[in-house]
Design a protein around this motif. Structure first.
Motif, PDB file in Angstrom:
ATOM      1  N   PRO A  54      40.706  33.123  43.657  1.00 26.91           N
ATOM      2  CA  PRO A  54      40.473  34.501  43.194  1.00 26.91           C
ATOM      3  C   PRO A  54      41.726  35.214  42.708  1.00 26.91           C
ATOM      4  N   TYR A  55      42.901  34.903  43.267  1.00 26.17           N
ATOM      5  CA  TYR A  55      44.118  35.560  42.799  1.00 26.17           C
ATOM      6  C   TYR A  55      44.431  35.150  41.361  1.00 26.17           C
ATOM      7  N   SER A  56      44.237  33.877  41.048  1.00 28.88           N
ATOM      8  CA  SER A  56      44.428  33.416  39.667  1.00 28.88           C
ATOM      9  C   SER A  56      43.460  34.125  38.733  1.00 28.88           C
ATOM     10  N   GLU A  57      42.219  34.276  39.171  1.00 27.41           N
ATOM     11  CA  GLU A  57      41.204  34.921  38.336  1.00 27.41           C
ATOM     12  C   GLU A  57      41.541  36.387  38.098  1.00 27.41           C
ATOM     13  N   LEU A  58      42.047  37.065  39.120  1.00 33.08           N
ATOM     14  CA  LEU A  58      42.403  38.479  38.969  1.00 33.08           C
ATOM     15  C   LEU A  58      43.484  38.664  37.909  1.00 33.08           C
ATOM     16  N   VAL A  59      44.485  37.806  37.925  1.00 36.44           N
ATOM     17  CA  VAL A  59      45.562  37.907  36.938  1.00 36.44           C
ATOM     18  C   VAL A  59      45.045  37.608  35.540  1.00 36.44           C
ATOM     19  N   LEU A  60      44.325  36.514  35.382  1.00 38.34           N
ATOM     20  CA  LEU A  60      43.848  36.128  34.057  1.00 38.34           C
ATOM     21  C   LEU A  60      42.885  37.158  33.479  1.00 38.34           C
ATOM     22  N   ASP A  61      42.108  37.786  34.319  1.00 38.11           N
ATOM     23  CA  ASP A  61      41.163  38.808  33.844  1.00 38.11           C
ATOM     24  C   ASP A  61      41.861  39.998  33.204  1.00 38.11           C
ATOM     25  N   GLU A  62      43.136  40.202  33.540  1.00 34.19           N
ATOM     26  CA  GLU A  62      43.877  41.355  33.030  1.00 34.19           C
ATOM     27  C   GLU A  62      44.732  41.015  31.814  1.00 34.19           C
ATOM     28  N   LEU A  63      44.690  39.775  31.336  1.00 34.29           N
ATOM     29  CA  LEU A  63      45.561  39.335  30.251  1.00 34.29           C
ATOM     30  C   LEU A  63      44.762  38.947  29.010  1.00 34.29           C
ATOM     31  N   THR A  64      45.408  39.057  27.861  1.00 35.68           N
ATOM     32  CA  THR A  64      44.863  38.500  26.631  1.00 35.68           C
ATOM     33  C   THR A  64      45.852  37.457  26.108  1.00 35.68           C
ATOM     34  N   VAL A  65      45.336  36.392  25.554  1.00 32.85           N
ATOM     35  CA  VAL A  65      46.138  35.246  25.129  1.00 32.85           C
ATOM     36  C   VAL A  65      45.823  34.941  23.669  1.00 32.85           C
ATOM     37  N   ASP A  66      46.850  34.635  22.886  1.00 36.82           N
ATOM     38  CA  ASP A  66      46.629  34.297  21.476  1.00 36.82           C
ATOM     39  C   ASP A  66      46.055  32.890  21.322  1.00 36.82           C
ATOM     40  N   ILE A  67      46.670  31.940  22.001  1.00 37.69           N
ATOM     41  CA  ILE A  67      46.205  30.550  21.923  1.00 37.69           C
ATOM     42  C   ILE A  67      46.410  29.892  23.280  1.00 37.69           C
ATOM     43  N   ALA A  68      45.410  29.149  23.739  1.00 37.29           N
ATOM     44  CA  ALA A  68      45.492  28.456  25.030  1.00 37.29           C
ATOM     45  C   ALA A  68      45.294  26.969  24.813  1.00 37.29           C
ATOM     46  N   PHE A  69      46.113  26.184  25.470  1.00 41.77           N
ATOM     47  CA  PHE A  69      45.985  24.730  25.448  1.00 41.77           C
ATOM     48  C   PHE A  69      45.518  24.286  26.830  1.00 41.77           C
ATOM     49  N   ILE A  70      44.347  23.670  26.863  1.00 42.34           N
ATOM     50  CA  ILE A  70      43.712  23.299  28.119  1.00 42.34           C
ATOM     51  C   ILE A  70      43.611  21.770  28.199  1.00 42.34           C
TER      52      ILE A  70
END
Length: 267
Positions: free
Chosen positions: A163-179
């Motif tokens: 959940p801590y990872s999810e909280l941070v990612l929910d507040e960010l916008t990313v131009d390009i992600a490599f998964i």
């Protein structure tokens, strides 16, 4: 092949096949049976595999191998993928990187790209990652702003989840992600072994304007336990020239743009 590279390759083969006989492994890695027995015995002492009569199986605790044991396999291919991925990034972008050996190579390619490696008063790139090892490598580079998500560390992959990872990612916008992914199938899309990692990888992809799943062609047709997503989530699939023509057509028919990284020219 040096001993540590050979042992890395053996662990990767066991990860793909589950078990191997001594003779089979020796032939594949082009060493003697006696050398292979010694390698298997050494890895068994580290509890990274379990010896069987005439061979070995991957230990139950190593279904997903640590980064430090995986880098030696498909290195050239992963570096080609990393160069192709780095070329997709613009100066000033916010880049998301999931954990994994291929995304680690992408981080290195970005950190050493000439226009991004320049020293100066401003940071040239922002990288958001849930991988401890990637953040560790990038933290010493002042030209890159490194954002590490919180979370619980996975002991085998160095990825932070929960959940801590999810909280941070929910507040960010990313131009390009490599998964990165452990499997890539035209019907199921990208998959990984662990459901918590799959959830974070999927969220990182959703927070990106462009989401790129990147994996070498040996993972094509493989289906793992936890699904990340398919064409509805990802903008592009980046892989190497080993992709079968039939698989490439099927990916593109399903709406997933497929990019093939060119290998490094030989001298």
């Amino acid at each position: 092949m040096k001993r540590h590279e050979r042992m890395n390759a053996l662990l990767e083969l066991l990860g793909e096949r589950g078990s191997m006989e001594v003779e089979e492994a020796a032939t594949t890695l082009e060493v003697s049976a006696a050398t292979m027995r010694r390698d298997m015995d050494a890895l068994a002492e580290q509890q990274l595999l379990t010896r069987t009569r005439g061979g070995a199986v991957l230990s139950a605790v190593t279904y997903d191998l640590p980064i430090r044991y995986k880098r030696g396999h498909h290195v050239g291919t992963k570096q080609s993928l990393a160069r192709a991925a780095a070329a997709m990034v613009e100066r000033g972008d916010v880049v998301g990187l999931s954990g994994g050996t291929t995304t680690t190579e992408i981080a290195r390619a970005l950190a050493t790209r000439p226009d991004l490696a320049e020293s100066g008063p401003q940071q040239h790139l922002t990288i958001v990652t849930n991988a401890l090892n990637i953040a560790y490598e990038l933290a010493v580079r002042p030209q890159i702003k490194t954002v590490l998500t919180g979370g619980v560390a996975h002991s085998r992959t160095f990825e932070l989840t929960g959940p801590y990872s999810e909280l941070v990612l929910d507040e960010l916008t990313v131009d390009i992600a490599f998964i990165g992914a452990n499997g890539m199938d035209p019907a199921e899309g990208a998959t990984v072994h662990d459901e918590s990692e799959g959830r974070i990888n999927g969220l990182m992809a959703r927070r990106a304007e462009r989401a790129v799943v990147v994996t070498d062609s040996s993972k094509i047709g493989v289906r793992c336990f936890a699904r990340i997503g398919g064409p509805g989530l990802f903008h592009t699939f980046l892989t190497d020239s080993g992709i079968p023509d039939s698989a490439r057509r099927e990916f593109e028919e399903r709406g997933l743009r497929t990019v093939v990284a060119e290998p490094e020219p030989e001298d």
